[in-house]
Design a protein around this motif. Structure first.
Motif, PDB file in Angstrom:
ATOM      1  N   LYS A  51      10.113  -1.156   9.321  1.00 15.44           N
ATOM      2  CA  LYS A  51      10.039  -2.176  10.387  1.00 15.44           C
ATOM      3  C   LYS A  51       8.590  -2.532  10.688  1.00 15.44           C
ATOM      4  O   LYS A  51       8.267  -3.665  10.990  1.00 15.44           O
ATOM      5  N   HIS A  52       7.718  -1.507  10.657  1.00 16.36           N
ATOM      6  CA  HIS A  52       6.320  -1.740  11.013  1.00 16.36           C
ATOM      7  C   HIS A  52       5.407  -1.790   9.788  1.00 16.36           C
ATOM      8  O   HIS A  52       4.196  -1.638   9.907  1.00 16.36           O
ATOM      9  N   ASN A  53       5.996  -2.014   8.633  1.00 13.38           N
ATOM     10  CA  ASN A  53       5.221  -2.156   7.385  1.00 13.38           C
ATOM     11  C   ASN A  53       4.286  -0.988   7.131  1.00 13.38           C
ATOM     12  O   ASN A  53       3.199  -1.176   6.591  1.00 13.38           O
ATOM     13  N   TYR A  54       4.701   0.216   7.521  1.00 13.93           N
ATOM     14  CA  TYR A  54       3.836   1.370   7.293  1.00 13.93           C
ATOM     15  C   TYR A  54       4.353   2.191   6.110  1.00 13.93           C
ATOM     16  O   TYR A  54       5.544   2.480   6.011  1.00 13.93           O
ATOM     17  N   ILE A  55       3.447   2.558   5.240  1.00 10.63           N
ATOM     18  CA  ILE A  55       3.801   3.466   4.141  1.00 10.63           C
ATOM     19  C   ILE A  55       2.623   4.401   3.897  1.00 10.63           C
ATOM     20  O   ILE A  55       1.464   3.952   3.906  1.00 10.63           O
ATOM     21  N   ASP A  56       2.878   5.665   3.745  1.00 10.38           N
ATOM     22  CA  ASP A  56       1.814   6.608   3.394  1.00 10.38           C
ATOM     23  C   ASP A  56       1.503   6.398   1.909  1.00 10.38           C
ATOM     24  O   ASP A  56       2.248   6.841   1.025  1.00 10.38           O
ATOM     25  N   GLU A  57       0.404   5.696   1.643  1.00  7.94           N
ATOM     26  CA  GLU A  57       0.098   5.277   0.265  1.00  7.94           C
ATOM     27  C   GLU A  57      -0.085   6.457  -0.679  1.00  7.94           C
ATOM     28  O   GLU A  57       0.098   6.337  -1.888  1.00  7.94           O
ATOM     29  N   GLN A  58      -0.455   7.601  -0.095  1.00 11.69           N
ATOM     30  CA  GLN A  58      -0.698   8.774  -0.936  1.00 11.69           C
ATOM     31  C   GLN A  58       0.550   9.149  -1.742  1.00 11.69           C
ATOM     32  O   GLN A  58       0.455   9.638  -2.865  1.00 11.69           O
ATOM     33  N   ALA A  59       1.719   8.878  -1.153  1.00  9.02           N
ATOM     34  CA  ALA A  59       2.979   9.176  -1.855  1.00  9.02           C
ATOM     35  C   ALA A  59       3.017   8.452  -3.192  1.00  9.02           C
ATOM     36  O   ALA A  59       3.384   9.017  -4.227  1.00  9.02           O
ATOM     37  N   ILE A  60       2.615   7.184  -3.173  1.00  8.72           N
ATOM     38  CA  ILE A  60       2.652   6.351  -4.392  1.00  8.72           C
ATOM     39  C   ILE A  60       1.520   6.765  -5.336  1.00  8.72           C
ATOM     40  O   ILE A  60       1.707   6.855  -6.551  1.00  8.72           O
ATOM     41  N   ASN A  62       0.142   9.585  -5.748  1.00 13.38           N
ATOM     42  CA  ASN A  62       0.371  10.882  -6.403  1.00 13.38           C
ATOM     43  C   ASN A  62       1.519  10.842  -7.413  1.00 13.38           C
ATOM     44  O   ASN A  62       1.741  11.808  -8.140  1.00 13.38           O
ATOM     45  N   ALA A  63       2.268   9.736  -7.425  1.00 19.02           N
ATOM     46  CA  ALA A  63       3.511   9.724  -8.218  1.00 19.02           C
ATOM     47  C   ALA A  63       3.283   9.342  -9.673  1.00 19.02           C
ATOM     48  O   ALA A  63       2.490   8.449  -9.990  1.00 19.02           O
ATOM     49  N   ASP A  64       3.991  10.032 -10.570  1.00 17.84           N
ATOM     50  CA  ASP A  64       4.048   9.615 -11.985  1.00 17.84           C
ATOM     51  C   ASP A  64       5.269   8.732 -12.214  1.00 17.84           C
ATOM     52  O   ASP A  64       5.264   7.861 -13.071  1.00 17.84           O
ATOM     53  N   TYR A  65       6.314   9.014 -11.447  1.00 23.02           N
ATOM     54  CA  TYR A  65       7.562   8.238 -11.534  1.00 23.02           C
ATOM     55  C   TYR A  65       8.027   7.955 -10.117  1.00 23.02           C
ATOM     56  O   TYR A  65       7.830   8.778  -9.219  1.00 23.02           O
ATOM     57  N   ILE A  66       8.700   6.826  -9.935  1.00 26.38           N
ATOM     58  CA  ILE A  66       9.356   6.575  -8.646  1.00 26.38           C
ATOM     59  C   ILE A  66      10.826   6.271  -8.899  1.00 26.38           C
ATOM     60  O   ILE A  66      11.166   5.484  -9.801  1.00 26.38           O
ATOM     61  N   VAL A  67      11.687   6.923  -8.111  1.00 29.29           N
ATOM     62  CA  VAL A  67      13.129   6.624  -8.149  1.00 29.29           C
ATOM     63  C   VAL A  67      13.494   6.059  -6.784  1.00 29.29           C
ATOM     64  O   VAL A  67      13.283   6.707  -5.759  1.00 29.29           O
ATOM     65  N   HIS A  68      14.028   4.841  -6.784  1.00 32.04           N
ATOM     66  CA  HIS A  68      14.332   4.149  -5.517  1.00 32.04           C
ATOM     67  C   HIS A  68      15.819   4.264  -5.194  1.00 32.04           C
ATOM     68  O   HIS A  68      16.654   3.617  -5.832  1.00 32.04           O
ATOM     69  N   ALA A 100       3.333  -3.625  -3.467  1.00 32.75           N
ATOM     70  CA  ALA A 100       2.043  -3.979  -2.854  1.00 32.75           C
ATOM     71  C   ALA A 100       1.033  -2.842  -3.034  1.00 32.75           C
ATOM     72  O   ALA A 100      -0.138  -3.088  -3.352  1.00 32.75           O
ATOM     73  N   VAL A 101       1.479  -1.601  -2.865  1.00 30.06           N
ATOM     74  CA  VAL A 101       0.553  -0.458  -3.004  1.00 30.06           C
ATOM     75  C   VAL A 101       0.108  -0.320  -4.464  1.00 30.06           C
ATOM     76  O   VAL A 101      -1.076  -0.098  -4.750  1.00 30.06           O
ATOM     77  N   LEU A 102       1.044  -0.473  -5.386  1.00 27.54           N
ATOM     78  CA  LEU A 102       0.699  -0.359  -6.807  1.00 27.54           C
ATOM     79  C   LEU A 102      -0.333  -1.426  -7.189  1.00 27.54           C
ATOM     80  O   LEU A 102      -1.336  -1.143  -7.843  1.00 27.54           O
ATOM     81  N   GLU A 103      -0.071  -2.660  -6.725  1.00 26.04           N
ATOM     82  CA  GLU A 103      -0.944  -3.783  -7.080  1.00 26.04           C
ATOM     83  C   GLU A 103      -2.328  -3.609  -6.460  1.00 26.04           C
ATOM     84  O   GLU A 103      -3.346  -3.736  -7.143  1.00 26.04           O
ATOM     85  N   LYS A 104      -2.344  -3.274  -5.174  1.00 26.70           N
ATOM     86  CA  LYS A 104      -3.622  -3.130  -4.460  1.00 26.70           C
ATOM     87  C   LYS A 104      -4.501  -2.056  -5.099  1.00 26.70           C
ATOM     88  O   LYS A 104      -5.714  -2.224  -5.222  1.00 26.70           O
ATOM     89  N   ASN A 105      -3.875  -0.966  -5.526  1.00 25.03           N
ATOM     90  CA  ASN A 105      -4.631   0.165  -6.070  1.00 25.03           C
ATOM     91  C   ASN A 105      -4.697   0.159  -7.592  1.00 25.03           C
ATOM     92  O   ASN A 105      -5.201   1.102  -8.196  1.00 25.03           O
ATOM     93  N   GLN A 106      -4.169  -0.891  -8.198  1.00 22.65           N
ATOM     94  CA  GLN A 106      -4.094  -0.977  -9.662  1.00 22.65           C
ATOM     95  C   GLN A 106      -3.582   0.332 -10.250  1.00 22.65           C
ATOM     96  O   GLN A 106      -4.147   0.897 -11.189  1.00 22.65           O
ATOM     97  N   LYS A 107      -2.536   0.813  -9.620  1.00 22.62           N
ATOM     98  CA  LYS A 107      -1.941   2.096 -10.013  1.00 22.62           C
ATOM     99  C   LYS A 107      -0.746   1.827 -10.932  1.00 22.62           C
ATOM    100  O   LYS A 107       0.032   0.902 -10.675  1.00 22.62           O
ATOM    101  N   SER A 108      -0.632   2.596 -11.983  1.00 27.04           N
ATOM    102  CA  SER A 108       0.536   2.438 -12.844  1.00 27.04           C
ATOM    103  C   SER A 108       1.469   3.644 -12.692  1.00 27.04           C
ATOM    104  O   SER A 108       1.133   4.615 -12.017  1.00 27.04           O
TER     105      SER A 108
END
Ligand SMILES: NC(=O)c1ccc[n+]([C@@H]2O[C@H](COP(=O)([O-])OP(=O)(O)OC[C@H]3O[C@@H](n4cnc5c(N)ncnc54)[C@H](OP(=O)(O)O)[C@@H]3O)[C@@H](O)[C@H]2O)c1
Length: 303
Positions: A51-60, A62-68, A100-108
């Motif tokens: 609701k408040h557009n908050y995400i702890d970016e560290q989660a992303i 640190n991740a090698d894989y994401i399962v949604h 958005a987090v992946l793009e901003k941090n150029q994280k794969s």
């Protein structure tokens, strides 16, 4: 080095089972949740607030894989206009925030795996067996799954291998669909819904988690895969089998379709109409189901 899998909605039915399987297979597991959890387990919890557009970016990061897996329960409440928005938003917005987090941090990532549903093929009762090339339906669930998968395709456009698991009804012990159905059957009051001819594509939770694991570890998997047993289970067959496991024959009359339409509104379509879906594509990757027999799967979950 140990690979990390981040689960959104990891606190739910599928997420908890998948966590156990991933830990058993040597992965580390993190969970993105709306609630605060104390980490007294091998799992790292991160917080987000959609609701408040908050995400702890560290989660992303640190991740090698994401399962949604995150999303509001689809059949928990009547489908009002507001509820429908919540169902869609709770699946699509998390992907947009991750994007958005992946793009901003150029994280794969090594892979992004998203839940989806066989509901993408629509609530229809005919004998057609839908495969991954079947055109999506125009009803609410069909459109929801298209938006959900469309959001996942934006992750794919970042060059990340993306897999979409079009899931049937998941059978697990005291969880999901059986948690709702089993009590009335256990007390002898189970019955058939509507005509009973509607198909019910199902999968055992252990098989589903193995499909997720395969989607994570197998680089050749990308795109949509149906995750359900290709058999001829209808609501009637399911009800009779479940009743017989509890030691009786169905004696109550069928619940008439019009009653379910009055009680459930538009959501009744998901109960009164069915669909068949083929598991051939996932099986062609070498995947073997452990549970293909309805009775055996139900006994395993219930006894
Ligand atoms: N179970 C089935 O039979 C089945 C069949 C087909 C498809 N699927 C799909 O597979 C996924 C996982 O299913 P499941 O049975 O494990 O679901 P579940 O037990 O209801 O768990 C879903 C998780 O999503 C999170 N969540 C709920 N509402 C949310 C919201 N408004 N915003 C963000 N997160 C929210 C919750 O985690 P937190 O409270 O920790 O945030 C919850 O634990 C879902 O998308 C579901 O539609 C399931």
């Amino acid at each position: 080095m140990t690979k990390n899998v981040l689960l959104t909605g990891g606190t739910g039915f599928i997420g908890k089972h998948l966590t156990d399987l991933l830990l058993h297979n040597g992965f580390s597991v993190s969970v993105l949740s709306r609630s605060t959890h104390t980490s007294n387990s091998p799992i790292d919890y991160y917080k987000w607030d959609l609701k408040h557009n908050y995400i702890d970016e560290q989660a992303i990061l640190n991740a090698d894989y994401i399962v949604h897996l995150a999303g509001e329960g689809i059949v928990e409440k009547r489908w009002t206009k507001r509820r429908k928005n919540v169902i869609v938003e709770s699946r699509v917005k998390p992907i947009e925030m991750i994007h958005a987090v992946l793009e901003k941090n150029q994280k794969s990532l090594n892979a992004f795996v998203s839940a989806s549903g066989v509901g993408i093929y629509g609530a229809i009762t005919n004998h057609k067996i839908c495969n991954e090339s079947t055109h999506p339906a125009n009803d609410f669930l069909g459109k929801t799954c298209q938006k959900w998968e469309g959001a996942a395709d934006r992750i794919s456009a970042l060059g990340i291998r993306t897999v979409k698991i079009r899931t049937g009804i998941v059978f697990g012990k005291d969880e999901g669909f059986l948690k709702k159905m089993a009590p009335s059957f256990k007390s002898g009051f189970g019955t058939i819904l509507g005509t009973g001819r509607q198909y019910l594509p199902w999968i055992h939770i252990d098989d589903l988690c193995q499909i997720y694991l395969k989607a994570i570890v197998s680089d050749e998997l990308a795109g949509p895969y149906n995750a359900c047993v290709t058999d001829t289970t209808t609501n009637s067959r399911f009800a009779k089998t479940l009743a017989s496991i509890y030691g009786y024959r169905i004696w109550l009359p069928k619940v008439p379709s019009f009653v379910l339409r009055i009680v459930l509104g538009e959501m009744s379509k998901a109960v009164l109409k069915g669909r068949r879906a083929s598991s051939e594509k996932i099986q062609r990757t070498g995947f073997e189901f452990q549970f293909t027999d309805l009775e055996r799967a139900l006994v395993n979950c219930i006894k």
